[in-house]
Design an enzyme around this catalytic site. Structure first.
Site, PDB file in Angstrom:
ATOM      1  N   CYS A   2       0.841  -1.200   0.000  1.00 21.29           N
ATOM      2  CA  CYS A   2       0.000   0.000   0.000  1.00 21.29           C
ATOM      3  C   CYS A   2       0.869   1.240   0.000  1.00 21.29           C
ATOM      4  CB  CYS A   2      -0.881  -0.025   1.235  1.00 21.29           C
ATOM      5  SG  CYS A   2      -1.728  -1.606   1.424  1.00 21.29           S
ATOM      6  N   ARG A  27       1.845   1.641  -6.026  1.00 15.86           N
ATOM      7  CA  ARG A  27       2.068   0.684  -4.945  1.00 15.86           C
ATOM      8  C   ARG A  27       0.841  -0.175  -4.687  1.00 15.86           C
ATOM      9  NH1 ARG A  27       6.498   2.079  -1.908  1.00 15.86           N
ATOM     10  NH2 ARG A  27       5.710   0.749  -0.243  1.00 15.86           N
ATOM     11  N   TRP A  74      -3.375  -2.170  -1.548  1.00 19.18           N
ATOM     12  CA  TRP A  74      -3.255  -3.414  -2.304  1.00 19.18           C
ATOM     13  C   TRP A  74      -3.758  -4.487  -1.350  1.00 19.18           C
ATOM     14  CZ3 TRP A  74      -1.104  -8.309  -2.304  1.00 19.18           C
ATOM     15  CH2 TRP A  74      -1.061  -8.958  -3.552  1.00 19.18           C
ATOM     16  N   ASN A 100       0.437  -0.513   5.998  1.00 21.91           N
ATOM     17  CA  ASN A 100       0.997  -1.269   4.872  1.00 21.91           C
ATOM     18  C   ASN A 100       1.729  -2.457   5.489  1.00 21.91           C
ATOM     19  OD1 ASN A 100       2.205  -2.192   2.561  1.00 21.91           O
ATOM     20  ND2 ASN A 100       3.874  -0.688   2.619  1.00 21.91           N
ATOM     21  N   GLY A 101       1.246  -3.676   5.217  1.00 22.25           N
ATOM     22  CA  GLY A 101       1.877  -4.853   5.814  1.00 22.25           C
ATOM     23  C   GLY A 101       0.822  -5.883   6.193  1.00 22.25           C
ATOM     24  N   GLU A 483      11.587 -13.334 -19.436  1.00 25.66           N
ATOM     25  CA  GLU A 483      11.217 -11.934 -19.175  1.00 25.66           C
ATOM     26  C   GLU A 483      10.168 -11.438 -20.177  1.00 25.66           C
ATOM     27  OE1 GLU A 483      11.073  -8.072 -17.577  1.00 25.66           O
ATOM     28  OE2 GLU A 483      11.434 -10.091 -16.811  1.00 25.66           O
ATOM     29  N   LYS A 487       6.505 -10.009 -19.131  1.00 23.16           N
ATOM     30  CA  LYS A 487       6.007  -8.679 -19.517  1.00 23.16           C
ATOM     31  C   LYS A 487       4.621  -8.793 -20.152  1.00 23.16           C
ATOM     32  CE  LYS A 487       7.953  -6.553 -17.507  1.00 23.16           C
ATOM     33  NZ  LYS A 487       9.006  -7.104 -16.722  1.00 23.16           N
ATOM     34  N   GLU A 490       1.943  -9.823 -17.474  1.00 23.47           N
ATOM     35  CA  GLU A 490       1.563  -8.879 -16.419  1.00 23.47           C
ATOM     36  C   GLU A 490       0.842  -7.638 -16.921  1.00 23.47           C
ATOM     37  OE1 GLU A 490       4.671  -7.261 -13.968  1.00 23.47           O
ATOM     38  OE2 GLU A 490       6.171  -7.599 -15.523  1.00 23.47           O
ATOM     39  N   HIS A 506      10.511 -31.693 -24.845  1.00 20.76           N
ATOM     40  CA  HIS A 506      10.163 -32.518 -23.685  1.00 20.76           C
ATOM     41  C   HIS A 506       8.764 -32.198 -23.164  1.00 20.76           C
ATOM     42  CE1 HIS A 506      14.330 -33.711 -23.866  1.00 20.76           C
ATOM     43  NE2 HIS A 506      14.650 -32.426 -23.921  1.00 20.76           N
ATOM     44  N   LYS A 605       3.933  -2.228  -7.566  1.00 17.56           N
ATOM     45  CA  LYS A 605       5.320  -2.032  -7.971  1.00 17.56           C
ATOM     46  C   LYS A 605       6.315  -2.701  -7.044  1.00 17.56           C
ATOM     47  CE  LYS A 605       8.589  -0.518 -10.531  1.00 17.56           C
ATOM     48  NZ  LYS A 605       8.827  -1.204 -11.774  1.00 17.56           N
TER      49      LYS A 605
HETATM   50  C1  AGP Z   1       8.195  -7.001 -12.925  1.00 11.31           C
HETATM   51  O1  AGP Z   1       7.740  -6.307 -14.001  1.00 11.31           O
HETATM   52  C2  AGP Z   1       7.344  -6.953 -11.741  1.00 11.31           C
HETATM   53  N1  AGP Z   1       7.006  -5.661 -11.362  1.00 11.31           N
HETATM   54  C3  AGP Z   1       7.862  -7.789 -10.587  1.00 11.31           C
HETATM   55  O2  AGP Z   1       8.042  -9.092 -11.032  1.00 11.31           O
HETATM   56  C4  AGP Z   1       9.171  -7.309  -9.951  1.00 11.31           C
HETATM   57  O3  AGP Z   1      10.237  -7.547 -10.797  1.00 11.31           O
HETATM   58  C5  AGP Z   1       9.393  -8.066  -8.641  1.00 11.31           C
HETATM   59  O4  AGP Z   1       8.318  -7.784  -7.792  1.00 11.31           O
HETATM   60  C6  AGP Z   1      10.705  -7.688  -7.980  1.00 11.31           C
HETATM   61  O5  AGP Z   1      10.708  -6.343  -7.640  1.00 11.31           O
HETATM   62  P1  AGP Z   1      12.070  -5.650  -7.167  1.00 11.31           P
HETATM   63  O6  AGP Z   1      13.043  -5.704  -8.294  1.00 11.31           O
HETATM   64  O7  AGP Z   1      11.665  -4.250  -6.810  1.00 11.31           O
HETATM   65  O8  AGP Z   1      12.550  -6.420  -5.975  1.00 11.31           O
END
Ligand code: AGP
Length: 610
Positions: A2, A27, A74, A100-101, A483, A487, A490, A506, A605
């Site tokens: 959050c 966030r 969140w 937040n937590g 990766e 992308k 997500e 396989h 994020k």
């Molecule tokens: C990637 O696009 C995501 N936002 C997520 O997988 C991110 O890489 C992951 O949460 C790790 O975040 P960080 O690099 O801030 O630790």
């Protein structure tokens, strides 16, 4: 994960905290809420969904008051409803808490509080805090002491801010596990989850550490531990300014950050290349050459996109520095019984520097005697402050939830660390110079690839309605395939999988038919010929092939339905170039599907809870 922002000072607080909250929306964006202390007591407003929904409801009648706080959520405990939105209040409606937590023993506390007559209005873990504080504050304890007393009873993680009508100009904040800072103005002060919420007003901040409480008023602030012992804390000047966290005319932060990569890669390299010596200068490692020579094993730990760059780091370290290197999901590493000791270097990679699992994995490694390094983008973040040393990426703020420029800067930082370790061992000055020269050319090569964005946009057009995509690569570009798939998943919500190309036979090859687009990451590197055979296997089953190839390629290109060419560079650096078309492909597909590219559903994020 959050976002919290609070204000106390002479100005009207509601507008200020809502403006700051919008800069924290990356966030979490499940619901938003606001609390203000004024002459009529405590006013609380909240709404499900984005901050814009709350703003619309408050349009034209923002509550008055000089002490205010706001929260964007969140959801972890309790659905993203209005009732579960923060702030949460006590029975009397005189105390407001944002959090937040995760309070792990909330269930037991709730039962006990209910038995003592407290009435709960939400399903959240957070609300127990408001009632615990109420019990102590009601008996005459100051707000600071009441918060400390309440926190002695909770287990779990928190970054909290608390207001009370009994201390109308006071904000009490506390941290354990979730990031929080105090921002210092002139005659006014703030509390925020990160600096982006306050950069419009001040760049002087005090980062809270675990177990600290801040009692903040307009003209002063006190940092104490949970035993109410006052602590002296350094004030940090934040480098980033407001402009760097603005979209600057781009439709999305993600596009801005993708197109910023020539500059962000240049910034990661700045002042660190020693061409003559074929070596690097890394001022923040805080480990002597002797320390580094004692290292006989490296463990790289991370999550998400950062975990993908870690895989590339493993390949680099073993190929050029000849040091046994493993990559660990931080969430797994922290709970299994890992073998690390004082000769192990544990490298944590994290853009935000706040990811709970990566932070905990590093703490566990430290507890077991390992040396720890952080490859981190956010200056002053918790991981950056807790590791023995590190490398800042200097990629600039990354606001888009989907990580892009941090990924390429992570690969560059790993190449720098590999050079440092390798030149201390068997890597010759000539080999070192070759890598240094290739690194120095990267920014212009990145710009060259990004200029091909219109070509990628055309390919994206053809994939907008696909339901599945398979990404394949080998060697250094296997993690790039992972990766690329992440992308697309997500931000466009299309199911996608990344795989080592040879693994296809396989199992996954069963998925191949004319409906399954297959993206091959196939630059001309040491395993190129093997990839050509894998492309032929896919074509033999009628698969549609999109290929990332090296300029002038003839092998894969004759088989591919669509291709994007990237310039030649050293194998270990090809991922910095080959990932760019994949970032753009995901972006254009998501935009055409009308997805919220910067704030994809269900994501945040930085993941500050486990
Ligand atoms: C990637 O696009 C995501 N936002 C997520 O997988 C991110 O890489 C992951 O949460 C790790 O975040 P960080 O690099 O801030 O630790």
């Amino acid at each position: 994960m959050c976002g919290i922002v609070a204000y106390t000072g002479p100005r009207q607080g509601a507008a200020l905290v809502l403006e700051g909250l919008k800069r924290l929306e990356y966030r979490g964006y499940d619901s938003a809420g606001l609390a203000v202390v004024n002459d009529s007591g405590l006013e609380v407003h909240k709404a499900p969904g984005k901050i814009a929904v709350l703003e619309k409801r408050l349009a034209g009648h923002l509550p008055e008051g000089h002490t205010a706080m706001a929260h964007t959520r969140w959801a972890t405990h309790g659905a993203p409803t209005e009732a579960n939105a923060h702030p949460h209040t006590d029975c009397g409606g005189t105390i407001a808490v944002t959090h937040n937590g995760i309070i792990e023993n909330a269930g037991a506390l709730r039962t006990a509080l209910t038995k003592r007559g407290h009435v709960f209005r939400s399903e959240t873990d957070t609300e127990v805090l408001a009632h615990l504080i109420e019990e102590l504050h009601g008996k005459g304890a100051s707000l600071g002491d009441a918060v400390a007393g309440a926190l002695h009873q909770v287990e779990g993680t928190y970054g909290i801010a608390v207001l009370s009508t009994r201390e109308p100009d006071t904000v009490v904040a506390a941290r354990k596990g979730s990031p929080l800072l105090v921002a210092i103005g002139t005659g006014e002060n703030w509390v925020a989850s990160d600096a982006s919420a306050v950069l419009a007003h001040t760049r002087s901040v005090v980062y809270l550490d675990d177990g600290e409480i801040a009692v903040v008023r307009p003209h002063d602030y006190h940092i104490l531990d949970l035993a109410a012992v006052e602590k002296e804390k350094a004030v940090t000047h934040v480098e980033w300014d407001l402009a760097t966290i603005e979209r600057g005319g781009y439709q999305h932060f993600m596009l801005k950050e993708i197109l910023e990569q020539p500059e962000s890669v240049r910034n990661t390299l700045r002042g660190r290349l020693l061409e003559e010596e074929g070596a690097v200068r890394l001022g923040g490692l805080n480990l002597s050459d002797d320390d580094l020579l004692k290292i006989d094993r490296i463990v790289i730990t991370a999550c998400g996109t950062s975990w993908h760059s870690a895989l590339i780091g493993e390949y680099m370290m073993e190929e050029l520095a000849r040091i046994p290197t493993e990559v660990e999901y931080a969430s797994e590493f922290r709970y299994r019984n890992p073998i690390v000791d004082e000769r192990t270097l544990v490298v944590g990679i994290s853009q935000s520097g706040e990811t709970a699992d990566t932070l905990a994995a590093l703490r566990e490694a430290k507890r077991r005697g390992a040396r720890t390094l952080g490859l981190v983008n956010v200056v002053g973040s918790t991981i950056a402050r807790e590791v023995d040393g590190g490398i800042y990426l200097h990629a600039g703020p990354e606001i888009g939830v989907a990580s892009t420029k941090a990924f390429t800067s992570q690969i560059v930082a790993l190449a720098l660390l590999t050079l440092q370790m390798g030149r201390l061992r068997s890597l010759s000055i000539l080999q070192g110079r070759e890598v240094v020269r290739a690194l120095a050319r990267l920014p212009e090569l990145v710009a060259h690839v990004l200029a091909k964005a219109p070509e990628v946009e055309q390919i994206a057009e053809r994939l907008v309605r696909t339901a599945n995509v398979l990404y394949l690569g080998r060697g250094y570009n296997f993690p790039v395939a992972l990766e690329g798939a992440l992308k697309l998943k997500e931000i466009s919500y299309i199911h996608a999988e990344g795989y080592p190309a040879a693994e296809m036979k396989h199992g996954p090859i069963a998925l191949i038919d004319e409906l399954m687009p297959v993206v091959f990451v196939a630059p001309r590197d040491a395993v190129y010929q093997k990839v050509v055979s894998n492309v032929e296997e896919v074509k033999a089953r009628g698969g549609r092939v999109i290929a990332i190839v090296t300029e002038g390629d003839t092998g894969v290109s004759r088989l591919a339905d669509h291709k994007v060419e990237i310039p030649e560079t050293l194998d270990l650096l090809t991922p910095v170039l080959s990932v760019l078309p994949l970032q753009l492909l995901a972006y254009y597909i998501a935009v055409r599907r009308g997805c919220n590219v910067d704030q994809p559903r269900n994501l945040a994020k930085s993941v500050t809870v486990e």
